[in-house]
Write a protein that holds these residues in place. Structure first.
Motif: not given
Lengths: 213, 383
Positions: A189, A191, A195, A197, B158, B160, B218-220, B260, B263, B265, B278-280, B283-284
């Motif tokens: 997924x 996101x 979130x 990672x 978060x 990105x 991608x990542x920190x 990323x 990324x 998109x 993004x937030x916990x 899914x989008x």
């Protein structure tokens, strides 16, 4: 952080076990003998959900699962929207083929350019394949026992997964064209990868190191 | 006849949520005002070729079209407000040569939903900054986007960040044709390394290795250092990494940050830094934005531009629950005598409801009532 992995029973589950083991994840139960749909693991924060193979991309896309393992066939039919597919796991390998009844002149039928009746569980793959060949087709969507369709006159040809070819032979069918090599992919997924990672990346790395050649 | 059924992906916004949507919208527009963004209200409908840039098939397919019987031309229902605001900056405000800041809040209509759960009638709220190409403008927009989300109660964010010029620079240097670029773009978007490997089989080094590296970058923020070693030093790559590093430095400690480089998109028209929040449990992305320096060109004036937008309809689903009932009941039989008291309470911002049927506090959503005491009309607890 919790991690939910969507898997289907059978071959994909069995061939995924060594990959899970490489990531230090051991299922608490065998889905073949258990009727539970959510299966715990040796990690309190990691769980497996057992779904139909063709539903895996949907669960992951909605975020109901963070990771999933799905065949390339299923991913092409789903479209892959909202998913990352970072890893070809090289498991559950087979081929997507065109097959006809023994004695049916496939090359001749294609050459004449008439509409071909094709029965399949994979309409997107079938439509794309015949469009590339320049052949008009009428797709008949079936959910199983595709091999029957040419025998009873429902279709001229079928598009289906072939692993050993045993079912084709037993039903007097012949594979006449190779469309795609199929194997299973790890899907994530989008996101969740951002979130979670720190939780997901080690699993990805472990899977990558354990992918069979 | 089921004439009450709504079309797929179309929904009413019902009372409690409608109030939340409107107050969140008002709060956002007020935040934009204090940051110097002027409000514009572009039309819901205009000529289709103004709404959709040539080649933007994703937006084209999302745009409902109809014939204009007055002009004989094709009209579109807007599927995105950003190109409309770019048109306003490029044309109507073309006497302004400095920085222009514009914001908007309005419904857009999608012929096809963006996602499985998406509405076909998003409520797009956004802000755009024209006329300054420096990274400070991107930073201003990012900070405004984060402030907008925090203001309506989304705190665990978060951010990105990516940079589309890195991919574009690599594709140009590798001499990829338009069709090859499009296919590779698609495979990179889904980090589909197996397909990327097939597509770049014939591409020359160092670009082949660079394309294969992108989906893993991608990542920190350490990813930016890794990118410096794995990507060739093209001007676009250098600029992209420099700007991403500047963002990392500027936002350090303010928000959870990740990068990323594959990324891609954003929308068709993006040219530089791109970002999403993004937030916990979501899914989008909640909000997206980026730089799009050339959109104004087709309206006669290409200007540096950066902005962000969000769908308030979508966002409202995670907004905090509204407060407990607050309201004052007045019985209908008392109304004539209590008219002045009711008017005074309402003028003071209180919600006063006339009760005709003798309903309960829950049904009326009231916590107090108006009753006659020895010294006149009094507000007392009601339950």
């Amino acid at each position: 952080m919790t991690l939910t992995i969507a898997l289907s029973k059978g071959r994909i589950f069995e061939e995924t076990l060594p990959l899970l083991a490489a990531a230090g994840i051991v299922p608490a139960e065998d889905p073949e003998s258990s009727r539970k749909l959510i299966i715990g693991t040796n990690h309190p924060d990691v769980r497996l959900v057992i779904v139909r193979a063709s539903d895996v991309p949907t669960y992951v896309q909605y975020g109901a699962a963070d990771l999933g393992i799905a065949g390339r066939d299923v991913l092409i039919e789903h479209g892959g929207a909202g998913l990352y597919q970072p890893l070809d796991l090289n498991i559950a390998k087979c081929k997507m083929m065109v097959a006809v009844q023994n004695g049916f002149d496939y090359d001749d039928a294609v050459k004449h350019g008439a509409r071909l009746k094709v029965a399949t569980k994979y309409p997107k793959i079938a439509r794309e394949h015949f469009a590339q060949k320049g052949v008009h087709v009428d797709i008949i969507k079936l959910y199983g026992s595709m091999e029957l369709a040419p025998l009873v006159g429902l279709a001229d040809a079928i598009v289906d997964l072939v692993s050993t070819g045993g079912t084709l032979r037993a039903n007097n069918l012949l594979a006449v064209e190779h469309i795609l090599d199929i194997s299973s992919r790890l899907v994530v997924n989008q996101a969740a990868l951002k979130l979670k990672y720190n939780t997901i990346q080690p699993v990805l790395d472990a899977f990558a190191s354990a992918v069979p050649a | 006849m089921r004439n009450w059924l709504l079309p797929e992906h179309i929904a009413d916004i019902l009372p409690a949520t409608a109030r939340q949507v409107e107050s969140a919208k008002a709060a956002m527009l007020e935040l934009f005002r204090t940051a110097g963004y002027e409000l514009v209200l572009p039309p819901l409908i205009e000529y289709a070729d103004a709404l959709v840039s040539e080649g933007d098939s994703a937006l084209d397919i999302k745009t409902f079209k109809l014939d204009d019987h007055l002009s004989g031309r094709q009209l579109g229902l807007r599927a995105d407000i950003t190109p409309q605001v770019a048109r306003i900056d490029a044309h109507l405000l073309s006497n302004r040569t400095g920085v222009t800041r514009l914001c908007y809040a309005g419904s857009v209509v999608h012929a096809r939903p963006s996602g499985l759960m998406s509405s076909r009638e998003p409520l797009q709220v956004g802000a755009e900054l024209y006329g300054y190409a420096g990274i400070e403008a991107d930073l201003e927009i990012i900070e405004l986007m984060l402030a907008t989300l925090r203001q309506v109660g989304v705190d665990k964010l978060r951010l990105d960040v990516g940079h589309i010029a890195i991919f574009r620079g690599l594709a140009a240097a590798a001499g990829l044709a338009a069709e090859e670029t499009r296919e590779l773009f698609g495979a990179l978007q889904s980090k589909d390394i197996a397909t990327v490997r097939e597509l770049v089989a014939e591409v020359a080094e160092p670009y082949k290795s660079a394309f294969l590296a992108l989906p893993e970058l991608y990542g920190p923020r350490q990813v930016l250092d890794k990118a410096r070693t794995r990507l060739p030093s093209l001007p676009e790559v250098e600029l992209g990494l420099m700007q991403l590093t500047a963002i990392a430095n500027a936002l350090d400690g303010q928000v959870e940050l990740s990068f990323d480089l594959a990324e891609l998109r954003g929308d068709f028209y993006h040219t530089g830094l791109m970002f999403a929040a993004y937030a916990p449990g979501w899914s989008e992305a909640l909000a997206r934005g980026g730089r799009y320096d050339n959109v104004g060109r087709k309206f006669g004036r290409a200007r540096p531009a950066t902005g962000f937008s969000l769908d308030l309809r979508d966002l409202v689903r995670i907004l905090p629950e509204r407060d407990a009932a607050q309201g004052i009941r007045v019985q209908a039989r008392d109304l004539a005598a209590a008219r002045d008291a009711v008017a005074a309470l309402r003028a003071g911002g209180e919600r006063v409801i006339i009760d005709y049927l003798g309903e309960s506090a829950v049904a009326l959503d009231c916590d107090r009532e108006l009753v006659l005491a020895a010294d006149g009309w009094q507000v007392v607890p009601f339950n």
